[in-house]
Design a protein around this motif. Structure first.
Motif, PDB file in Angstrom:
ATOM      1  N   TRP A   1      38.547 -16.564 -29.794  1.00 14.61           N
ATOM      2  CA  TRP A   1      37.647 -16.651 -28.651  1.00 14.61           C
ATOM      3  C   TRP A   1      36.386 -15.841 -28.881  1.00 14.61           C
ATOM      4  N   VAL A   2      35.322 -16.209 -28.175  1.00 14.52           N
ATOM      5  CA  VAL A   2      34.075 -15.453 -28.226  1.00 14.52           C
ATOM      6  C   VAL A   2      33.463 -15.429 -26.826  1.00 14.52           C
ATOM      7  N   VAL A   3      32.890 -14.293 -26.469  1.00 15.29           N
ATOM      8  CA  VAL A   3      32.171 -14.148 -25.201  1.00 15.29           C
ATOM      9  C   VAL A   3      30.706 -13.911 -25.528  1.00 15.29           C
ATOM     10  N   VAL A   4      29.826 -14.736 -24.947  1.00 16.37           N
ATOM     11  CA  VAL A   4      28.395 -14.594 -25.166  1.00 16.37           C
ATOM     12  C   VAL A   4      27.673 -14.542 -23.826  1.00 16.37           C
ATOM     13  N   VAL A   5      26.516 -13.897 -23.818  1.00 16.84           N
ATOM     14  CA  VAL A   5      25.565 -14.107 -22.728  1.00 16.84           C
ATOM     15  C   VAL A   5      24.810 -15.373 -23.115  1.00 16.84           C
ATOM     16  N   PRO A   6      24.984 -16.469 -22.399  1.00 16.04           N
ATOM     17  CA  PRO A   6      24.368 -17.714 -22.860  1.00 16.04           C
ATOM     18  C   PRO A   6      22.846 -17.630 -22.908  1.00 16.04           C
ATOM     19  N   TYR A   7      22.283 -18.332 -23.840  1.00 19.93           N
ATOM     20  CA  TYR A   7      20.833 -18.370 -24.033  1.00 19.93           C
ATOM     21  C   TYR A   7      20.107 -18.728 -22.748  1.00 19.93           C
ATOM     22  N   TRP A   8      20.737 -19.555 -21.921  1.00 21.58           N
ATOM     23  CA  TRP A   8      20.154 -20.052 -20.674  1.00 21.58           C
ATOM     24  C   TRP A   8      20.717 -19.342 -19.434  1.00 21.58           C
ATOM     25  N   ALA A   9      21.300 -18.172 -19.595  1.00 23.27           N
ATOM     26  CA  ALA A   9      21.941 -17.479 -18.474  1.00 23.27           C
ATOM     27  C   ALA A   9      20.982 -17.319 -17.299  1.00 23.27           C
TER      28      ALA A   9
ATOM     29  N   ILE B   1      29.519 -30.123 -28.088  1.00 19.88           N
ATOM     30  CA  ILE B   1      28.375 -29.223 -28.000  1.00 19.88           C
ATOM     31  C   ILE B   1      28.805 -27.761 -27.930  1.00 19.88           C
ATOM     32  N   LEU B   2      29.888 -27.451 -27.217  1.00 21.96           N
ATOM     33  CA  LEU B   2      30.264 -26.050 -27.047  1.00 21.96           C
ATOM     34  C   LEU B   2      30.889 -25.459 -28.303  1.00 21.96           C
ATOM     35  N   LEU B   3      31.516 -26.281 -29.134  1.00 20.15           N
ATOM     36  CA  LEU B   3      31.992 -25.767 -30.423  1.00 20.15           C
ATOM     37  C   LEU B   3      30.805 -25.462 -31.323  1.00 20.15           C
ATOM     38  N   ASP B   4      29.808 -26.360 -31.337  1.00 22.32           N
ATOM     39  CA  ASP B   4      28.601 -26.106 -32.116  1.00 22.32           C
ATOM     40  C   ASP B   4      27.876 -24.871 -31.593  1.00 22.32           C
ATOM     41  N   TYR B   5      27.810 -24.759 -30.284  1.00 18.13           N
ATOM     42  CA  TYR B   5      27.106 -23.624 -29.680  1.00 18.13           C
ATOM     43  C   TYR B   5      27.787 -22.305 -30.027  1.00 18.13           C
ATOM     44  N   ALA B   6      29.119 -22.268 -29.956  1.00 17.99           N
ATOM     45  CA  ALA B   6      29.849 -21.042 -30.289  1.00 17.99           C
ATOM     46  C   ALA B   6      29.574 -20.627 -31.735  1.00 17.99           C
ATOM     47  N   GLU B   7      29.578 -21.588 -32.652  1.00 24.55           N
ATOM     48  CA  GLU B   7      29.316 -21.283 -34.061  1.00 24.55           C
ATOM     49  C   GLU B   7      27.901 -20.748 -34.254  1.00 24.55           C
ATOM     50  N   GLN B   8      26.922 -21.352 -33.565  1.00 20.90           N
ATOM     51  CA  GLN B   8      25.539 -20.916 -33.711  1.00 20.90           C
ATOM     52  C   GLN B   8      25.329 -19.526 -33.115  1.00 20.90           C
ATOM     53  N   GLU B   9      25.969 -19.243 -31.993  1.00 25.50           N
ATOM     54  CA  GLU B   9      25.847 -17.909 -31.396  1.00 25.50           C
ATOM     55  C   GLU B   9      26.471 -16.846 -32.299  1.00 25.50           C
ATOM     56  N   ILE B  10      27.631 -17.143 -32.857  1.00 20.58           N
ATOM     57  CA  ILE B  10      28.292 -16.185 -33.758  1.00 20.58           C
ATOM     58  C   ILE B  10      27.423 -15.946 -34.997  1.00 20.58           C
ATOM     59  N   ALA B  11      26.808 -17.006 -35.518  1.00 17.64           N
ATOM     60  CA  ALA B  11      25.952 -16.867 -36.705  1.00 17.64           C
ATOM     61  C   ALA B  11      24.723 -16.018 -36.399  1.00 17.64           C
ATOM     62  N   LYS B  12      24.107 -16.218 -35.226  1.00 14.50           N
ATOM     63  CA  LYS B  12      22.919 -15.446 -34.849  1.00 14.50           C
ATOM     64  C   LYS B  12      23.274 -14.010 -34.469  1.00 14.50           C
ATOM     65  N   ASP B  13      24.393 -13.858 -33.762  1.00  9.70           N
ATOM     66  CA  ASP B  13      24.891 -12.547 -33.314  1.00  9.70           C
ATOM     67  C   ASP B  13      23.868 -11.788 -32.459  1.00  9.70           C
ATOM     68  N   GLU B  14      23.057 -12.520 -31.694  1.00 10.42           N
ATOM     69  CA  GLU B  14      22.087 -11.889 -30.796  1.00 10.42           C
ATOM     70  C   GLU B  14      22.658 -11.698 -29.392  1.00 10.42           C
ATOM     71  N   ARG B  15      23.518 -12.620 -28.986  1.00  4.87           N
ATOM     72  CA  ARG B  15      24.016 -12.607 -27.605  1.00  4.87           C
ATOM     73  C   ARG B  15      25.537 -12.517 -27.536  1.00  4.87           C
ATOM     74  N   VAL B  16      26.203 -12.283 -28.673  1.00  2.35           N
ATOM     75  CA  VAL B  16      27.658 -12.136 -28.684  1.00  2.35           C
ATOM     76  C   VAL B  16      28.024 -10.764 -28.113  1.00  2.35           C
ATOM     77  N   VAL B  17      28.894 -10.762 -27.119  1.00  2.00           N
ATOM     78  CA  VAL B  17      29.351  -9.513 -26.512  1.00  2.00           C
ATOM     79  C   VAL B  17      30.622  -9.023 -27.182  1.00  2.00           C
ATOM     80  N   CYS B  18      31.593  -9.911 -27.368  1.00  7.27           N
ATOM     81  CA  CYS B  18      32.847  -9.561 -28.033  1.00  7.27           C
ATOM     82  C   CYS B  18      33.503 -10.842 -28.533  1.00  7.27           C
ATOM     83  N   LYS B  19      34.397 -10.698 -29.502  1.00  7.69           N
ATOM     84  CA  LYS B  19      35.070 -11.873 -30.051  1.00  7.69           C
ATOM     85  C   LYS B  19      36.359 -11.450 -30.720  1.00  7.69           C
ATOM     86  N   ASN B  20      37.262 -12.411 -30.890  1.00  9.24           N
ATOM     87  CA  ASN B  20      38.428 -12.244 -31.754  1.00  9.24           C
ATOM     88  C   ASN B  20      38.580 -13.523 -32.573  1.00  9.24           C
ATOM     89  N   ASP B  21      39.698 -13.716 -33.228  1.00  9.29           N
ATOM     90  CA  ASP B  21      39.839 -14.869 -34.116  1.00  9.29           C
ATOM     91  C   ASP B  21      39.795 -16.199 -33.373  1.00  9.29           C
TER      92      ASP B  21
END
Length: 351
Positions: A219-227, A197-217
């Motif tokens: 790792w990604v840091v997001v404010v989770p949808y359910w924070a 689930i978390l690999l799918d979630y990371a891909e979906q967050e990166i695709a939406k780019d609404e809650r992504v704070v920073c990323k590199n090749d």
């Protein structure tokens, strides 16, 4: 006829698929005047060495042991350990009264000999040493215990009793409550979708780019949808990995870099040493395969409006469910708009 729903202003609930719980989002409450408790901002300039600090090199701890003259990370058994290795194994159930003893150990991890530095103020190499220490502690303790919890409480606001840069690692035989909930949720998703689930979630967050704070090749840091916490973030790998000690050198280096990125942004938000509780969830160590599990870290910071106004999880949160006043998207926008260069470094450069 009611007004159309506006997620930036209207109350709504969001589902947390990791725990199977809901969070109430009430963004209109962020507009209310604040007359509650204000904290003193933590802007004290600490010395590089404090002779009264029991974590500094060469100082004596409360149990009489003397710290070595360490130059990197330093690990020792907690002098006030929450868990003991030799607790008698015993359990009992009598109607609604049930207990079981717990065996384990608690260790302190000093990130640096420099009393004045926090994680965002260390160099990438120094943070790489911290990551290497986390990996080694996870590997070692995972050989004896089912659960290994690496975490850091930063700041007095989060109950940290010593300002020296440090975290902890606790290990125990039983699976704690939240990881146990998470294990069930991750297994269910994997059985239905055949992917973590978390690999799918990371891909979906990166695709939406609404809650992504920073990323590199890697790792990604997001404010989770359910924070639930105001500026809560979730640190995720962009590759399949179950445990901290399975990271290779390149992935570890990239992790050290993104840790500097997100923690610098936190400090830059209100230009203060930003308090938080952060912790890593590796897969359980139970001699079973866990293809459903993805290594990840949570950051739970309490600050809400400024360096002096915090979020309290009380009343409704304690009696009903988590509630937040700032939408995750608004929090993400504020964090990603910040520089990843620590404000103290900018001040030194400008000065």
């Amino acid at each position: 006829m009611g007004t159309p729903f506006d997620p930036t202003n209207d109350p709504h609930r969001r589902y947390n698929p990791l725990l199977g719980e809901w969070v109430l989002v009430s963004p209109h409450r962020a507009k209310r005047p604040w007359q509650g408790q204000s904290e003193e901002p933590n802007n004290e300039q600490k010395p590089g060495y404090d002779p009264t600090c029991y974590l500094c090199p060469s100082n004596t701890r409360v149990n009489g042991e003397v710290n070595p003259q360490y130059t990197g990370t330093f690990v020792f058994e907690n002098d006030f350990a929450a868990l003991k290795k030799d607790t008698e194994v015993k359990s009992e159930k009598n109607g609604l009264f049930q207990f079981e003893t717990e065996q384990g150990c608690s260790r302190v991890i000093c990130f640096s000999p420099d009393h004045s530095k926090t994680l965002p103020e260390l160099t990438d190499q120094e943070r790489s040493d911290v990551v290497a220490c986390w990996k080694e502690q996870t590997r070692e303790l995972g050989a004896s215990y089912r659960w290994v919890q690496v975490f850091e409480n930063k700041g007095a606001m989060m109950g940290c009793s010593n300002p020296h840069p440090h975290g902890q690692v606790w290990a125990q035989q039983h699976l704690p409550s939240d990881p146990a909930k998470k294990l069930l949720q991750l297994k269910q998703y994997f059985s239905e979708n055949h992917t973590p689930i978390l690999l799918d979630y990371a891909e979906q967050e990166i695709a939406k780019d609404e809650r992504v704070v920073c990323k590199n090749d890697d790792w990604v840091v997001v404010v989770p949808y359910w924070a639930a916490w105001p500026f809560e973030t979730l640190l995720l790998p962009r590759f399949d990995v179950q445990s901290m000690h399975h990271l290779n050198d390149a992935q570890s280096t990239a992790l050290a870099q993104i840790l500097g990125d997100i923690t610098s942004r936190y400090d830059n938000l209100f230009e203060t040493s930003f308090p938080y509780s952060m912790g890593w969830h590796s897969a359980p160590f139970d001699n079973e395969e866990h293809p459903h599990w993805t290594l990840h870290a949570h950051f739970f910071p309490p600050l809400l409006r400024s360096a002096s106004v915090r979020k309290f999880m009380v009343g409704y949160e304690m009696m009903a469910e988590a509630q937040r006043d700032l939408t995750p998207e608004q929090a993400a926008d504020r964090l990603k708009a910040l520089s990843n260069v620590h404000y103290k470094q900018r001040e030194n450069t400008n000065g």
